[in-house]
Design an enzyme around this catalytic site. Structure first.
Site, mmCIF file in Angstrom:
data_model
loop_
_atom_site.group_PDB
_atom_site.id
_atom_site.type_symbol
_atom_site.label_atom_id
_atom_site.label_comp_id
_atom_site.label_asym_id
_atom_site.label_seq_id
_atom_site.Cartn_x
_atom_site.Cartn_y
_atom_site.Cartn_z
ATOM 1 N N THR B 156 73.404 -20.786 -77.633
ATOM 2 C CA THR B 156 72.901 -19.386 -78.461
ATOM 3 C C THR B 156 71.343 -19.206 -77.835
ATOM 4 O O THR B 156 71.361 -18.515 -77.031
ATOM 5 C CB THR B 156 73.041 -20.311 -79.799
ATOM 6 O OG1 THR B 156 72.627 -21.099 -80.034
ATOM 7 C CG2 THR B 156 74.731 -20.291 -80.129
ATOM 8 N N LYS B 182 75.186 -28.074 -76.694
ATOM 9 C CA LYS B 182 74.260 -26.809 -76.915
ATOM 10 C C LYS B 182 73.421 -27.149 -78.302
ATOM 11 O O LYS B 182 73.857 -27.917 -79.037
ATOM 12 C CB LYS B 182 75.082 -25.543 -76.804
ATOM 13 C CG LYS B 182 76.055 -25.465 -78.034
ATOM 14 C CD LYS B 182 75.530 -24.970 -79.580
ATOM 15 C CE LYS B 182 74.597 -23.918 -79.601
ATOM 16 N NZ LYS B 182 74.331 -23.620 -81.046
ATOM 17 N N THR B 193 75.201 -24.826 -85.025
ATOM 18 C CA THR B 193 74.001 -25.400 -84.115
ATOM 19 C C THR B 193 74.284 -26.340 -82.998
ATOM 20 O O THR B 193 74.668 -25.963 -81.865
ATOM 21 C CB THR B 193 73.068 -26.181 -85.127
ATOM 22 O OG1 THR B 193 72.691 -25.205 -85.858
ATOM 23 C CG2 THR B 193 71.904 -26.691 -84.167
ATOM 24 N N GLU B 279 62.974 -25.767 -80.636
ATOM 25 C CA GLU B 279 62.536 -24.532 -80.543
ATOM 26 C C GLU B 279 60.769 -24.427 -80.668
ATOM 27 O O GLU B 279 60.557 -25.133 -81.269
ATOM 28 C CB GLU B 279 62.989 -23.804 -81.999
ATOM 29 C CG GLU B 279 64.465 -23.429 -81.891
ATOM 30 C CD GLU B 279 64.991 -23.178 -83.340
ATOM 31 O OE1 GLU B 279 66.120 -22.737 -83.377
ATOM 32 O OE2 GLU B 279 64.250 -23.730 -84.339
ATOM 33 N N ASN B 403 61.474 -18.856 -85.542
ATOM 34 C CA ASN B 403 62.207 -18.804 -86.717
ATOM 35 C C ASN B 403 62.002 -17.663 -87.824
ATOM 36 O O ASN B 403 62.795 -17.472 -88.783
ATOM 37 C CB ASN B 403 62.128 -20.276 -87.381
ATOM 38 C CG ASN B 403 62.886 -21.325 -86.792
ATOM 39 O OD1 ASN B 403 63.980 -21.040 -86.921
ATOM 40 N ND2 ASN B 403 62.043 -22.256 -85.875
ATOM 41 N N SER B 408 65.023 -10.393 -86.797
ATOM 42 C CA SER B 408 64.813 -8.849 -86.631
ATOM 43 C C SER B 408 64.587 -8.475 -85.278
ATOM 44 O O SER B 408 65.119 -9.093 -84.269
ATOM 45 C CB SER B 408 63.227 -8.831 -86.989
ATOM 46 O OG SER B 408 62.580 -9.845 -86.797
#
Lengths: 408, 408
Positions: B156, B182, B193, B279, B403, B408
């Site tokens: 993802t 993943k 997730t 991340e 995050n 957006s």
């Protein structure tokens, strides 16, 4: 920028009979700033404190507990910023004790009648000699209407000084409650951290005072989180000088409940001020969990939401990212939670029910709520009568910046 | 940027006899990307799975558990990215079931012989019709040496595809273990997730396979954290096709231990890859807590350190901010911890002992360790023989950016 928070006007912080405050620029860590506070208490003042549960609690916390247990009456508080005297071992205890001895000599009382507090950098030796050298200046300006200076003297990375007063009538006498606090995270960069002092001239028995502080802290400082870290130095002290002129209150008195309400409100506003001034905060969030089986499970879910970096970054981004909130409710650890029975609201907007998005929900409604500076997240569990409420702030670039750059 | 992690070369991911993989571009959420994976299993393949404990677990997780419980044998896995089918209520269950029915028809088996997995956005209806429309393409390219494509198809927001193979000898036969995974947080932005698939051609009894996956997951996926959030969709599946040619292993066999070691190593490397691709990660940290009374308290302290945003931002800043680590140890909840007995090391550098900074410690030594991309934090509790290890990454501006901006 603090969220809807301005420093209290000096005249709005009302003197409390029997309490005098004096500050000094002692250069504990940096020059030219108020960094030592002495709070002198009238003889007979009753004192109750709650302290951090951190096993690495700081030297002054250990000494406060010893001195309160000694039962000889507390005559003064000594607070320094710039150095937390935490993670400092036996040397830290000795240095804190030296400052107590120096203040006791100056005020003509016993060292165990002094409560020491430190906030600032962890694991650096406390510059006791500089604090001691600053005591004459602090003692020289001791006065009753010095609360605003005191609120400023205990700040570390706080952007805004925090203080609030309330008054009530007890037996025809005006009773004042004034409190100040510092902290802009449950723990700071490498600061340590939350300090709160609330004084009243009410007359309260020691058991009633101990019950009162526990009641107030459970509804205020124990309901906030900025980053989930618990400091080594957290302390809240409640002082009752007994000089208001009414008969001593016990828990059985109706007036005790009125006093408890006023003290709890002061504590709550101070605690909320800490969140509003949270590191990098741009939003103030109230997480309210209702209709749970007991308060513990409501708190568990509220804190799971309030601690989630994913949720806090979504609030920063004004993103009505409901999946993150549902996921946090799901992993909060309430093993038999039936997610099909709960409802999730953002402000007044019903966003999820029956295990998924509410049929009536449109993202524009959620987005409108998320734009606001003060946001209510309501979770209705549908399995009981208990509830809990937690206040927190969002998680911004500035949080990382403040905490990554602080020492450099 | 991922920390010391590159995508596996396609030829390094070894085929496992009895397993064929096919991918499709089904436009689940975005066009022109592999987003559906079918894994076809030889008849007689044994399957064991561990799934998220999140109460808001996703529809496919519920169905996986039902289908495994049915005991009719699993013939295929169906994985989609782009949509997590979580927080979707009964409608989500129905849509997941439709995809199982479609694949069962195509492969001429029963729907309960299919395990469905979804990862992607939460609380959006699963586009079952697009997944079903993609099945012919995935089935058409089913082949044994398709693991690298499969690793890519399940990504993802992962930056790097994750896969690893190991081989060992059992009874004169070569046995292969190949796994893919993943995830780049325990939970993603609004993604859900962690998925992991490990296949072997070893022959293993069902009880031994169930024990094996639990052993492996406890030493791998249960030892990592990026942000402390637990996803609604986490799943790890272990497949044993039994085609390697040796006699079926039970837990009593010596060869079982060799297989367990290989599977655990694959699981550990996949779990670490998730952290390395965490991340915004710039550092890979191993938190090792030793000499505790039991493993539980060691894990508790390791996770307190690994979850602290304050510590993670300090690592990002290469700031040897030891006070934050001591504070986390102190609030981890080990009630009778004697902090004067513990030692804290950064890499090989002793930084704290006897409740404070080690006499031998100089900040330059700590700073040198903090500059590295891989950092070991060692806490020696001095109260027992147990230990635990947790892997995590630092907390950077990019974590907030990813995050806050994701949707957006």
């Amino acid at each position: 920028m603090p969220v809807n928070l301005v420093a209290p006007e000096a005249r709005s912080l009302l003197p409390v009979a029997g309490v005098e405050l004096g500050v000094a620029e002692a250069h504990v860590r940096k020059p030219n700033r108020k960094d030592v506070l002495v709070v002198k208490l009238a003889d007979g003042t009753r004192v109750s404190g709650v302290f951090t549960l951190n096993r690495f609690c700081a030297a002054p916390v250990l000494i406060c507990k010893q001195h309160l247990a000694a039962g000889t009456g507390i005559r003064a508080l000594l607070v320094n910023t710039g150095n937390a005297n935490a993670g400092t071992g036996n040397d830290g205890l000795a240095r804190a004790q030296q400052t107590c001895e120096a203040l006791a000599t100056a005020l003509q009382c016993q060292p165990e009648q002094i409560l020491p507090f430190s906030t600032g950098v962890i694991m650096e030796p406390l510059p006791a000699e500089r604090i001691i050298a600053g005591l004459p200046q602090a003692i020289a300006n001791l006065k009753a209407d010095n609360w605003a200076d005191a609120a400023e003297a205990i700040m570390t990375t706080d952007i805004v000084a925090k203080g609030v007063s309330r008054q009530l009538e007890i037996g025809g006498n005006t009773v004042t409650v004034t409190g100040i606090a510092k902290g802009s995270g449950m723990i700071h960069p490498n600061m340590a951290t939350m300090l709160g002092y609330i004084a009243t001239d009410a007359a309260v028995s020691q058991p009633a005072l101990d019950a009162l502080i526990q009641h107030a802290v459970n509804r205020s400082f124990n309901c906030i989180t900025v980053d989930g870290d618990t400091s080594t130095n957290d302390a809240l002290v409640l002082l009752a000088t007994g000089q208001a002129g009414h008969a001593e209150l016990t828990e059985a008195d109706a007036d005790y409940l009125a006093l408890r309400e006023a003290v709890t409100e002061v504590a709550m506003l101070l605690a909320q001020a800490i969140v509003r001034d949270g590191e990098g905060a741009t939003k103030f969030m109230t997480i309210q969990v209702e209709a749970g089986q007991d308060e513990a499970e409501c708190r568990q879910i509220a804190y799971a939401i309030a601690h989630s970096p994913l949720i806090k970054t979504a609030f920063f981004a004004s993103d009505p990212n409901l999946g993150r909130i549902l996921a946090a409710i799901g992993y909060a650890g309430v093993a038999d939670l039936d997610v099909s029975k709960l409802k999730l609201y953002l402000g007044d907007v019903l966003v999820a029910e029956q295990g998924g998005r509410a049929a009536s929900y449109v993202e524009a409604d959620g987005a409108a709520v998320m734009q606001q500076a003060e946001i209510l997240v309501r979770v209705v569990l549908g399995r009981g009568e208990a509830s809990a409420r937690v206040w927190t702030c969002d998680f911004s670039y500035d949080y990382v910046k403040i905490n990554a750059d602080y020492r450099s």
